[in-house]
Design an enzyme around this catalytic site. Structure first.
Site, mmCIF file in Angstrom:
data_model
loop_
_atom_site.group_PDB
_atom_site.id
_atom_site.type_symbol
_atom_site.label_atom_id
_atom_site.label_comp_id
_atom_site.label_asym_id
_atom_site.label_seq_id
_atom_site.Cartn_x
_atom_site.Cartn_y
_atom_site.Cartn_z
ATOM 1 N N GLY A 1 0.798 -1.231 0.000
ATOM 2 C CA GLY A 1 0.000 0.000 0.000
ATOM 3 C C GLY A 1 0.825 1.272 0.000
ATOM 4 N N GLY B 1 2.430 2.417 -2.839
ATOM 5 C CA GLY B 1 2.532 2.954 -4.200
ATOM 6 C C GLY B 1 3.647 2.309 -5.005
ATOM 7 C CG ASP C 1 0.726 -0.022 -11.404
ATOM 8 O OD1 ASP C 1 1.354 0.929 -11.915
ATOM 9 O OD2 ASP C 1 -0.227 0.136 -10.618
#
Ligand code: GLA
Length: 346
Positions: A112, A114, A158
């Site tokens: 969490g 990034g 991502d």
């Protein structure tokens, strides 16, 4: 590679699937409109180890108190619990493996923050469950898994960075063409990721709202990825839509400038593009926070720092800095790493 034992029963072979996280050096909120991004896979990664067998995917995680148990015919990944099982379920729902899996997850990625811990989990799980195909196909599948698991209409950056990393290289990705150009990391450059201390809040709903605004702008002015001149945005009467669109158009240009600077080992120019990117994310796209702004200012004012900016979706999380070696010592020093891979033993 054989993943099932004789007669389709449990395999005695142990599968090891490793997927890196990523940090984005420049080009945020551009992937969903087919724009340009410039991330790198990093040497913090998630590993899934285990054996095929049974009719469920069962994963234990050292970082999570509850086991993820996902039936192979799972219907709605977003409905699964505990929360992290949703990402496993998203992959199961997209891949539909014919046999289950029993194993464990380990990660060196902060969750969490990034750095795409969820993308790394999805990519590692897909490989562990037997995904066969190209890195691009792996990224497309795991992006769909992420969307189903989280409900966030994310882009492909991502998952593609995790699947396609190249050691010692940053990746210039054209998300419209889905092409990747690896660019060597210049000698004398170090990448640091520093947490703002602020958890990302409302990242999901605000992300979807921003994506909606950009799509609304495209209805009026056409594909933003094709626009090089911001005066083409004058047809946008709504000042908020115009600012959102201006961020996307100018960010694409900054990615081009950053890529050229990295190619010429002009780290000062690369850092300048990063600073301008942060200002645009703060003022035009409005996804920064006072804590991120203060951290960027502090890092940018530190001798030996070429540039710094928020990285990823924003609304909290991390800042990425391009620096001379050893210029700062807080946060994580990350190195550009190879993409996801799988091996089998036994
Ligand atoms: C998140 C999404 C990506 C991208 C970034 C912002 O990380 O998952 O697809 O949109 O935000 O650049």
């Amino acid at each position: 590679m054989s993943s099932t034992g004789p007669g389709g029963g449990p395999s005695t072979a142990t599968v090891i699937a490793v997927a890196p996280g990523r940090v984005n050096l420049i080009g945020d909120h551009t992937d969903t409109t087919g724009g340009l991004v410039l991330p790198m896979a990093i040497d913090l990664a998630t590993t899934v180890t285990g054996r095929t067998g049974g009719d469920r995917v069962v994963l234990r995680s050292a970082a999570e108190p509850e086991v993820a148990v996902v039936p192979l015919d799972v219907i709605d990944p977003a409905d699964c619990s505990p929360g992290w099982a949703r990402y496993v379920a998203g992959v199961v729902a997209e891949l539909r493996p014919s046999i289950g899996f029993d194993g464990e997850v380990r990660t060196t990625l902060p969750v969490g923050a990034g750095l795409s811990s969820s993308a790394a989990l999805e990519v590692a799980v897909a490989l562990a469950l037997g995904f066969e195909g190209s890195p691009l196909e792996l990224a497309r599948l795991t992006r769909r898994a992420e969307q189903r698991a989280s409900g966030v209409p994310c882009g492909i950056m991502d998952q593609l960075a995790s699947a396609s990393g190249v050691a010692g290289h940053v990746l210039l990705i054209d998300c419209g063409e889905e092409t990747i150009e690896p660019i060597p990391m210049p000698a004398g450059a170090e990448v640091r990721v520093v947490h703002s201390g602020e958890a990302r809040v409302l990242a999901g709903s605000a992300y979807a709202e921003r994506r909606g605004a950009v799509e609304a702008a495209e209805v009026v002015v056409g594909p933003l990825r094709a626009i090089r001149d911001v005066s083409d945005l004058d047809a946008l009467e709504d000042p908020i839509l115009r600012r959102r669109a201006r961020h996307v158009v100018t960010e694409n240009e900054r990615v081009r400038a950053f890529a050229a600077a990295m190619g010429q080992e002009d780290l000062a120019a690369a850092g300048e593009a990063m600073g301008a990117s942060h200002a645009s994310l703060r003022d035009d796209f409005e996804v920064s926070t006072p804590a991120l702004d203060a951290l960027v200012s502090r890092l940018t004012a530190t001798p030996g720092v070429f540039g710094a900016r928020l990285t990823g979706a924003g609304f909290g999380g991390c800042v990425v800095a391009l620096t001379e070696p050893g210029a700062i010592d807080d946060g994580w020093l990350v190195r550009a790493s190879a993409g996801a891979h799988r091996s089998t033993t036994g």
